[in-house]
Design an enzyme around this catalytic site. Structure first.
Site, PDB file in Angstrom:
ATOM      1  N   HIS A 168       0.825  -1.208   0.000  1.00 62.97           N
ATOM      2  CA  HIS A 168       0.000   0.000   0.000  1.00 62.97           C
ATOM      3  C   HIS A 168       0.861   1.261   0.000  1.00 62.97           C
ATOM      4  O   HIS A 168       0.638   2.192  -0.787  1.00 62.97           O
ATOM      5  CB  HIS A 168      -0.916  -0.038   1.225  1.00 62.97           C
ATOM      6  CG  HIS A 168      -2.006   0.974   1.240  1.00 62.97           C
ATOM      7  ND1 HIS A 168      -1.859   2.209   1.841  1.00 62.97           N
ATOM      8  CD2 HIS A 168      -3.271   0.941   0.756  1.00 62.97           C
ATOM      9  CE1 HIS A 168      -2.990   2.889   1.724  1.00 62.97           C
ATOM     10  NE2 HIS A 168      -3.866   2.149   1.073  1.00 62.97           N
ATOM     11  N   SER A 204      -7.588   5.713  -1.084  1.00 60.86           N
ATOM     12  CA  SER A 204      -6.153   5.697  -0.795  1.00 60.86           C
ATOM     13  C   SER A 204      -5.331   6.027  -2.027  1.00 60.86           C
ATOM     14  O   SER A 204      -4.255   6.629  -1.935  1.00 60.86           O
ATOM     15  CB  SER A 204      -5.725   4.320  -0.279  1.00 60.86           C
ATOM     16  OG  SER A 204      -6.109   4.121   1.049  1.00 60.86           O
TER      17      SER A 204
END
Length: 444
Positions: A223, A393
């Site tokens: 991520h 995100s």
């Protein structure tokens, strides 16, 4: 957790924690408290908590110090005081929590005290409904669809993006047409770390820090590397199209989420303090925790954001991926729901709101500020490769990158000036302000 309005302190009660973390109604607590102190009288607040609530001994962290901070945040016998931001993560025995709250309410040198919560990275890896790029965003049945003209349907389909040279996201925000590169502007990304050996990123990273106990800054999740690639990947990557917005920015990588994608408010606070001390012009936080409809923003994060702004740093955060559009729209997550933090929504390739993207249904700070590409976004992956991810995100680092471009173009601009320029430069969209804020992010 109870939150007060902006003109009064905020103090939160706390559920009992027999063992480990507390989970209730979708909220997970650690047992600690985050305390905001009057910057001009911090010791008075700490002394009041020592004498009345018997808080654990205080260890101070100053400036860019990182040594042992992760371990200090885990120790049950230590409270950690981030002196330059005027904030502390306080350990207190369960039988003293009420005393802490009542002391915080009475002591003028304590601005806010709230239970520390868990926060999470929030990519959408597997969509839970069919893509909606080819239909109007609020389609509910065939009768609604028939009310749209052929031209409207074509517009909803969106352009056929050619991603040979640039990702669709860079084209949508017009970064491919900008002559700005973010040269020498410092961008901090608070996430799961970074692949420091990635050929596109190696040599670009100015400083790193891990605030996760027992884990280095190396990204065991993916991520963080993806977000860092989007915000500041190179003009000429090893493979495939360009995917980075501010290709000459200086990267500050703070690991505040574990390889499993979770962290605490205290770890986020440590990362913010470190980034501000390093002179970051923007902090990108693709993380958060869900809130209930009607829940107010956390005073601790809001006050921290204001203190960061006063030092020239803009904080950008993901709005969250809890919605299931069209029937269910969930409120903007914390800390993106703070008035002084930019909340970023996600758009699909048709420039319609992504089905998972949260909306501005809570007032007083819970609004969406701007929207950016967040669906099927290509960026760097650990191991030197690349991957496509979706989520608010992924939208957030696009915004952080554009702020770096604005900072390069306007080196003397205040943080408030940068935020205003970002919003005023957005391209208006037909979707409700609730879902896209000022509109589609645009590079200067």
């Amino acid at each position: 957790m109870a939150n007060g309005p902006m003109d009064r302190p905020s103090f939160g009660g706390h559920p009992e924690r027999p063992n480990g973390h507390v989970t209730g109604l979708g909220t997970e607590y650690t047992g600690r408290y985050v305390v905001l102190l009057d910057p001009s009288n911090q010791e008075a607040g700490l002394n009041a908590l020592r004498s009345s609530a018997d808080i654990a001994s205080v260890e101070r962290v100053r400036g860019t110090e990182t040594a042992n901070v992760a371990e200090l945040l885990e120790r049950p016998d230590v409270s950690v005081h981030f002196e330059e931001l005027g904030a502390a993560v306080v350990e207190v025995r369960p039988d003293q929590r009420h005393a802490l709250v009542t002391t915080a309410e009475a002591e003028s040198s304590i601005i806010a005290a709230e239970p520390e919560r868990m926060v999470y990275a929030s990519p959408v890896i597997t969509p839970q409904q069919a893509p909606t790029e080819f239909f109007p965003a609020y389609r509910s049945d065939e009768d609604v669809v028939t009310r749209h003209t052929t031209a409207e349907m074509a517009a909803a389909h969106g352009p056929a993006w050619d991603e040979q040279r640039w990702t669709w996201g860079l084209q949508a925000i017009r970064a491919n047409l900008s002559t700005l590169t973010g040269r020498d502007v410092k961008i901090a990304v608070l996430d799961t770390g970074v692949d420091t050996d990635h050929p596109d990123l190696a040599g670009r990273i100015e400083a790193t820090a891990s605030f996760v106990p027992g884990q280095t800054v190396e990204d065991g999740n993916g991520h963080g590397t993806h977000c860092i690639g989007t915000v500041a990947g190179p003009a000429h990557p090893q493979q495939g199209p360009r995917y980075g917005v501010a290709c000459e920015a200086r990267i500050l990588a703070a690991k505040v989420l574990s390889n499993a994608g979770s962290g605490t408010d205290g770890q986020i606070l440590a990362g913010i303090a470190w980034a501000v001390a390093h002179g970051a012009r923007v902090i990108s936080m693709s993380l958060g925790a869900g809130v209930r409809p009607g829940e107010l923003f956390p005073q601790t994060y809001e006050q921290l954001a204001l203190r960061a702004l006063s030092r020239g740093t803009v904080i950008v955060a993901a709005a969250g991926n809890d919605s299931q559009r069209p029937p269910s729209i969930q409120p903007v997550s914390r800390p993106a729901n703070c008035p002084s933090i930019l909340a970023v929504a996600s758009l699909d390739k048709a420039l319609t709101t992504s089905f998972f993207s949260n909306g501005g249904i809570n007032g007083q700070g819970g609004e969406i500020n701007i929207a950016a590409p967040g669906r099927d976004v290509r960026s760097a992956a650990p191991g030197g490769g690349y991957q496509n991810l979706s989520g608010t995100s992924m939208a957030t680092p696009h915004v952080a990158g554009v702020i770096a471009l604005l900072a390069q173009a306007n080196p003397n601009a205040s943080a408030a000036d940068l935020m205003a320029a970002l919003k005023s430069g957005a391209f208006p969209l037909t979707q409700p302000v609730r879902d896209v804020g000022a509109g589609l992010l645009q590079a200067p």
